[in-house]
Write a protein that holds these residues in place. Sequence first.
Motif, PDB file in Angstrom:
ATOM      1  N   UNK A 110      -2.996  21.100   6.434  1.00 32.65           N
ATOM      2  CA  UNK A 110      -2.823  22.543   6.342  1.00 32.65           C
ATOM      3  C   UNK A 110      -3.569  23.271   7.464  1.00 32.65           C
ATOM      4  N   UNK A 111      -4.673  22.704   7.938  1.00 32.40           N
ATOM      5  CA  UNK A 111      -5.392  23.264   9.071  1.00 32.40           C
ATOM      6  C   UNK A 111      -5.407  22.221  10.173  1.00 32.40           C
ATOM      7  N   UNK A 112      -4.706  22.510  11.234  1.00 31.61           N
ATOM      8  CA  UNK A 112      -4.594  21.562  12.336  1.00 31.61           C
ATOM      9  C   UNK A 112      -5.899  21.450  13.119  1.00 31.61           C
ATOM     10  N   UNK A 113      -6.548  22.599  13.361  1.00 29.75           N
ATOM     11  CA  UNK A 113      -7.833  22.548  14.056  1.00 29.75           C
ATOM     12  C   UNK A 113      -8.658  23.790  13.733  1.00 29.75           C
ATOM     13  N   UNK A 114      -9.957  23.665  13.954  1.00 26.90           N
ATOM     14  CA  UNK A 114     -10.899  24.747  13.691  1.00 26.90           C
ATOM     15  C   UNK A 114     -11.533  25.274  14.967  1.00 26.90           C
ATOM     16  N   UNK A 115     -10.935  24.993  16.088  1.00 32.22           N
ATOM     17  CA  UNK A 115     -11.515  25.403  17.361  1.00 32.22           C
ATOM     18  C   UNK A 115     -11.652  26.928  17.445  1.00 32.22           C
ATOM     19  N   UNK A 116     -10.597  27.636  17.115  1.00 30.00           N
ATOM     20  CA  UNK A 116     -10.629  29.101  17.169  1.00 30.00           C
ATOM     21  C   UNK A 116     -11.670  29.648  16.198  1.00 30.00           C
ATOM     22  N   UNK A 117     -11.728  29.083  15.002  1.00 30.03           N
ATOM     23  CA  UNK A 117     -12.706  29.524  14.000  1.00 30.03           C
ATOM     24  C   UNK A 117     -14.125  29.391  14.532  1.00 30.03           C
ATOM     25  N   UNK A 118     -14.437  28.248  15.120  1.00 30.27           N
ATOM     26  CA  UNK A 118     -15.780  28.033  15.664  1.00 30.27           C
ATOM     27  C   UNK A 118     -16.049  28.970  16.839  1.00 30.27           C
ATOM     28  N   UNK A 119     -15.057  29.166  17.682  1.00 28.63           N
ATOM     29  CA  UNK A 119     -15.237  30.057  18.834  1.00 28.63           C
ATOM     30  C   UNK A 119     -15.516  31.481  18.367  1.00 28.63           C
ATOM     31  N   UNK A 120     -14.730  31.964  17.413  1.00 29.05           N
ATOM     32  CA  UNK A 120     -14.912  33.328  16.896  1.00 29.05           C
ATOM     33  C   UNK A 120     -16.261  33.470  16.196  1.00 29.05           C
ATOM     34  N   UNK A 121     -16.621  32.468  15.399  1.00 30.40           N
ATOM     35  CA  UNK A 121     -17.899  32.488  14.687  1.00 30.40           C
ATOM     36  C   UNK A 121     -19.074  32.559  15.669  1.00 30.40           C
ATOM     37  N   UNK A 122     -18.888  31.977  16.839  1.00 33.97           N
ATOM     38  CA  UNK A 122     -19.934  31.991  17.866  1.00 33.97           C
ATOM     39  C   UNK A 122     -19.848  33.213  18.768  1.00 33.97           C
ATOM     40  N   UNK A 123     -18.927  34.122  18.471  1.00 29.97           N
ATOM     41  CA  UNK A 123     -18.733  35.365  19.241  1.00 29.97           C
ATOM     42  C   UNK A 123     -18.417  35.088  20.703  1.00 29.97           C
ATOM     43  N   UNK A 124     -17.652  34.022  20.941  1.00 28.56           N
ATOM     44  CA  UNK A 124     -17.248  33.693  22.308  1.00 28.56           C
ATOM     45  C   UNK A 124     -15.813  34.142  22.545  1.00 28.56           C
TER      46      UNK A 124
END
Length: 109
Positions: A11-25
């Motif tokens: 259901x979730x292919x990757x969390x790259x965007x989530x981690x990037x957003x969480x890090x305010x990058x």
Amino acid sequence: MRTSLWPMTSSVENYLRTHRKRSALRQSDMAFLLDLHGGYEISRYERLDRIPRLDMAFGCQVLFDALPHELYPGLYAKVEGITRRRARRLVNELDKGVTDGNSAYRRKI
């Protein structure tokens, strides 16, 4: 329409965007940190239009303190499934009577 290189496997292919957003990058920030040409490359990785190279996966691990299989669970599940199926095929081939000094060792895979 989804045009990524890998079909959906979770259901979730990757969390790259989530981690990037969480890090305010921003995508461009992340591209700079990973020595990529621009934010458009990060976008491709986030959409899985491009499969991450090993150096990028390790870079993301450093940036987000998350292992590659945690960042890309869908990709990991696909590779895991393929590898396990091939391992079973190898064991089946070895069980067909091919015997040499390494056969017993290879069966333990």
